[in-house]
Design an enzyme around this catalytic site. Structure first.
Site, PDB file in Angstrom:
ATOM      1  N   HIS A 161      -3.919  -5.018  -0.301  1.00  0.00           N
ATOM      2  CA  HIS A 161      -3.433  -5.401   1.117  1.00  0.00           C
ATOM      3  C   HIS A 161      -3.435  -6.977   0.904  1.00  0.00           C
ATOM      4  CE1 HIS A 161      -3.209  -1.846   3.555  1.00  0.00           C
ATOM      5  NE2 HIS A 161      -3.987  -1.558   2.781  1.00  0.00           N
TER       6      HIS A 161
ATOM      7  N   GLU B 162      -2.732  -8.851   3.118  1.00  0.00           N
ATOM      8  CA  GLU B 162      -3.011  -9.747   4.641  1.00  0.00           C
ATOM      9  C   GLU B 162      -4.483  -9.310   4.969  1.00  0.00           C
ATOM     10  OE1 GLU B 162      -2.631  -5.116   5.055  1.00  0.00           O
ATOM     11  OE2 GLU B 162      -1.519  -6.650   3.976  1.00  0.00           O
TER      12      GLU B 162
ATOM     13  N   CYS C 252       0.883  -1.320  -0.037  1.00  0.00           N
ATOM     14  CA  CYS C 252      -0.030  -0.079  -0.113  1.00  0.00           C
ATOM     15  C   CYS C 252       0.932   1.073  -0.057  1.00  0.00           C
ATOM     16  CB  CYS C 252      -0.978  -0.070   1.176  1.00  0.00           C
ATOM     17  SG  CYS C 252      -2.326   1.173   1.079  1.00  0.00           S
TER      18      CYS C 252
END
Length: 202
Positions: free
Chosen positions: A182, A184, A79
């Site tokens: 992202h 994650e 990001c």
């Protein structure tokens, strides 16, 4: 060991938890020597570009990032951590680290588009990606951003998205991996990507 750089501007814990879930040895740290000794380095980032650059300067970590990239330690920017590697951002009109050529631009104002883009979008593949090895073709991944990278070196761009304009969202060089989205927060696809980063080129 995977070092996640702590400069008070990152979504650190969710990235750490994802690597721990995958069974990786990971440390969140601002210790320059620990970062330089790591097998792999992650630069996360959430927030404003200018603030993040100021925090990197204050922490003394800019030379550390430059050193680990120069010695070709595998490096993942997520990001804002992706955007910081470029030359300049329209967000605050401030210079970035300048490790890769390109500009960070704001999404154009369009009546039918919300900025920031928050949610899932489909990757449009531009070349074979190491991070996406084992993933379905053109997967959906999760974004939260108002600005995007416009990379000068098109050969580094592995994937783009369309959101009012074309945005470069996955960049891969010899050892640098950058995701505007992202991993994650991108479910199983994201976990595969983080595992591929942790394991290296096979």
């Amino acid at each position: 060991m995977i070092a996640i750089i702590d400069y008070d501007a990152g979504n650190l814990r969710s990235v750490e938890k994802a690597f721990l879930y995958l069974g990786q040895n990971v440390k969140v740290t601002k210790d320059p020597e620990l970062i330089k000794a790591a097998d792999r380095v992650v630069l996360p980032g959430v927030g404003a570009f200018r603030d993040a650059m100021n925090k990197l300067k204050q922490s003394g970590l800019i030379p550390v990032i430059q050193e680990v990239i120069q010695k070709e330690t595998p490096f993942l920017g997520i990001c804002l951590g992706m955007q910081l590697l470029y030359e300049y951002s329209e967000e605050g009109n401030v210079a970035g680290l300048g490790i890769l050529p390109g500009v960070v631009r704001r999404f154009p104002a369009e009546a039918d588009l919300k900025v920031p883009q928050i949610g899932w979008n489909q990757l449009e593949m531009q070349k074979t990606s190491h991070l996406l090895k084992g993933c379905p073709e053109n997967p959906y991944v999760y974004f939260v951003h108002s600005y995007y990278v416009d990379a000068t070196d098109r050969d580094t761009v592995a994937a783009t998205i369309t959101y009012g304009t074309k945005a470069d969202v996955l960049v891969e060089t010899r050892q640098i991996y950058l995701t505007q989205f992202h991993p994650e927060k991108s479910g199983q696809i994201g976990l595969i990507m983080l595992q591929n980063f942790a394991e290296g080129e096979q």
